[in-house]
Motif scaffolding. Structure first.
Motif, mmCIF file in Angstrom:
data_model
loop_
_atom_site.group_PDB
_atom_site.id
_atom_site.type_symbol
_atom_site.label_atom_id
_atom_site.label_comp_id
_atom_site.label_asym_id
_atom_site.label_seq_id
_atom_site.Cartn_x
_atom_site.Cartn_y
_atom_site.Cartn_z
ATOM 1 N N CYS A 123 -8.747 9.774 10.840
ATOM 2 C CA CYS A 123 -7.957 10.395 9.561
ATOM 3 C C CYS A 123 -8.970 11.299 8.484
ATOM 4 O O CYS A 123 -8.932 10.645 7.627
ATOM 5 C CB CYS A 123 -6.679 9.555 8.989
ATOM 6 S SG CYS A 123 -5.727 10.477 8.044
ATOM 7 N N SER A 181 -1.244 9.592 -3.084
ATOM 8 C CA SER A 181 -1.806 10.769 -2.292
ATOM 9 C C SER A 181 -0.946 11.372 -1.328
ATOM 10 O O SER A 181 -0.823 10.977 -0.133
ATOM 11 C CB SER A 181 -3.009 10.383 -1.543
ATOM 12 O OG SER A 181 -2.521 9.230 -0.827
ATOM 13 N N ILE A 201 -7.456 5.030 11.198
ATOM 14 C CA ILE A 201 -7.978 5.490 9.963
ATOM 15 C C ILE A 201 -9.163 6.076 9.888
ATOM 16 O O ILE A 201 -9.524 7.158 9.045
ATOM 17 C CB ILE A 201 -7.666 4.120 9.174
ATOM 18 C CG1 ILE A 201 -6.452 3.724 8.831
ATOM 19 C CG2 ILE A 201 -8.534 4.379 7.644
ATOM 20 C CD1 ILE A 201 -6.207 2.243 8.214
ATOM 21 N N PHE A 207 -0.584 2.792 -3.657
ATOM 22 C CA PHE A 207 -1.712 3.633 -3.514
ATOM 23 C C PHE A 207 -1.061 5.116 -2.621
ATOM 24 O O PHE A 207 -1.777 6.028 -2.872
ATOM 25 C CB PHE A 207 -2.849 3.028 -2.607
ATOM 26 C CG PHE A 207 -3.377 2.052 -3.392
ATOM 27 C CD1 PHE A 207 -4.101 2.164 -4.574
ATOM 28 C CD2 PHE A 207 -3.277 0.548 -2.894
ATOM 29 C CE1 PHE A 207 -4.380 1.117 -5.257
ATOM 30 C CE2 PHE A 207 -3.521 -0.540 -3.758
ATOM 31 C CZ PHE A 207 -4.160 -0.206 -5.033
ATOM 32 N N SER A 208 -0.411 5.013 -1.517
ATOM 33 C CA SER A 208 0.107 5.983 -0.756
ATOM 34 C C SER A 208 0.728 6.995 -1.524
ATOM 35 O O SER A 208 0.852 8.314 -1.276
ATOM 36 C CB SER A 208 0.970 5.530 0.411
ATOM 37 O OG SER A 208 1.124 6.643 1.117
ATOM 38 N N CYS A 226 -2.233 12.272 4.850
ATOM 39 C CA CYS A 226 -2.627 11.906 6.318
ATOM 40 C C CYS A 226 -2.384 13.036 7.239
ATOM 41 O O CYS A 226 -1.506 13.985 6.875
ATOM 42 C CB CYS A 226 -1.646 10.729 6.535
ATOM 43 S SG CYS A 226 -2.167 10.143 8.280
ATOM 44 N N TYR A 240 0.788 -1.035 0.106
ATOM 45 C CA TYR A 240 0.016 0.048 -0.220
ATOM 46 C C TYR A 240 0.780 1.280 -0.009
ATOM 47 O O TYR A 240 0.627 2.321 -0.724
ATOM 48 C CB TYR A 240 -0.839 0.028 1.242
ATOM 49 C CG TYR A 240 -1.523 1.379 1.557
ATOM 50 C CD1 TYR A 240 -2.628 1.901 0.673
ATOM 51 C CD2 TYR A 240 -1.039 2.247 2.416
ATOM 52 C CE1 TYR A 240 -3.262 2.905 0.769
ATOM 53 C CE2 TYR A 240 -1.494 3.491 2.539
ATOM 54 C CZ TYR A 240 -2.513 3.996 1.600
ATOM 55 O OH TYR A 240 -3.217 5.109 1.975
ATOM 56 N N GLN A 241 1.733 1.175 0.798
ATOM 57 C CA GLN A 241 2.534 2.397 0.882
ATOM 58 C C GLN A 241 3.512 2.573 -0.580
ATOM 59 O O GLN A 241 3.486 3.944 -0.846
ATOM 60 C CB GLN A 241 3.677 2.257 2.123
ATOM 61 C CG GLN A 241 3.362 2.330 3.399
ATOM 62 C CD GLN A 241 4.544 2.298 4.453
ATOM 63 O OE1 GLN A 241 5.415 1.408 4.056
ATOM 64 N NE2 GLN A 241 4.387 2.788 5.481
ATOM 65 N N SER A 273 2.141 8.549 9.821
ATOM 66 C CA SER A 273 1.319 8.443 8.938
ATOM 67 C C SER A 273 0.409 7.238 9.494
ATOM 68 O O SER A 273 1.106 6.190 9.904
ATOM 69 C CB SER A 273 1.566 8.179 7.380
ATOM 70 O OG SER A 273 2.437 6.957 7.444
ATOM 71 N N CYS A 274 -0.831 7.039 8.787
ATOM 72 C CA CYS A 274 -1.418 5.929 9.358
ATOM 73 C C CYS A 274 -0.944 4.705 8.875
ATOM 74 O O CYS A 274 -1.115 3.471 9.698
ATOM 75 C CB CYS A 274 -2.907 5.881 8.692
ATOM 76 S SG CYS A 274 -4.123 7.507 9.227
ATOM 77 N N SER A 275 -0.261 4.271 7.865
ATOM 78 C CA SER A 275 0.329 3.331 7.339
ATOM 79 C C SER A 275 1.609 2.818 8.192
ATOM 80 O O SER A 275 1.939 1.707 8.707
ATOM 81 C CB SER A 275 0.687 3.176 5.892
ATOM 82 O OG SER A 275 1.554 4.270 5.692
ATOM 83 N N GLU A 276 2.362 4.024 8.436
ATOM 84 C CA GLU A 276 3.514 3.834 9.520
ATOM 85 C C GLU A 276 3.019 3.261 11.095
ATOM 86 O O GLU A 276 3.594 2.697 11.721
ATOM 87 C CB GLU A 276 4.463 5.027 9.330
ATOM 88 C CG GLU A 276 5.617 4.650 9.962
ATOM 89 C CD GLU A 276 6.604 3.925 9.154
ATOM 90 O OE1 GLU A 276 7.635 3.485 9.489
ATOM 91 O OE2 GLU A 276 6.319 3.941 7.980
#
Length: 130
Positions: free
Chosen positions: A66, A29, A63, A25-26, A33, A21-22, A38-41
């Motif tokens: 956010c 954008s 998430i 998709f990330s 965040c 995802y990072q 960030s939400c993924s981290e």
């Protein structure tokens, strides 16, 4: 033993999914965040140091927060860990564990063979190890 292997495999698959995802998709954008990390981290840190169910639950709540209705800012993950046989020696540090409540932290200096169950903030170190 078998449960540890299954847990490790599930954790590894989830970490790979977040990394994919990072990278994909990330990247589309950039800077979307509202929080640091960030939400993924945040999810990666929780998957590394917390149980899988707690990590997924905390990540889902993060998430959901956010969005434009919440202020955002700095929100480090909080985990519960057991510390035992603490040795004070120089090490390369990747993550700092800052006590959430400093009630029993000073006892560590007097009883190094005791086991402590404490809540910590996880903060990633910015210094590179030698």
């Amino acid at each position: 033993m078998r449960q540890n292997i299954i847990s490790y495999c599930i954790r590894s698959v989830l970490i790979i999914m977040v990394r994919v995802y990072q990278k994909t998709f990330s990247a589309l954008s950039v800077g979307a965040c509202r929080y640091y990390p960030s939400c993924s981290e945040y999810t990666l840190w929780l998957l590394r140091f917390d149980s899988i169910v707690c990590a997924l639950g905390k990540s889902l709540l993060r998430i959901l927060r956010c969005n434009q209705f919440f202020k955002g800012g700095i929100a480090y993950p909080i985990v519960t860990m057991e510390l035992r046989n603490i040795v004070f020696a120089p090490k390369n540090i990747k993550y700092w564990f800052v006590p959430y409540e400093n009630l029993i932290f000073l006892d560590i200096m007097t009883f190094p063979k005791k086991t402590y169950k404490m809540r910590f903030y996880i903060i990633k170190s910015i210094l590179k190890g030698k």
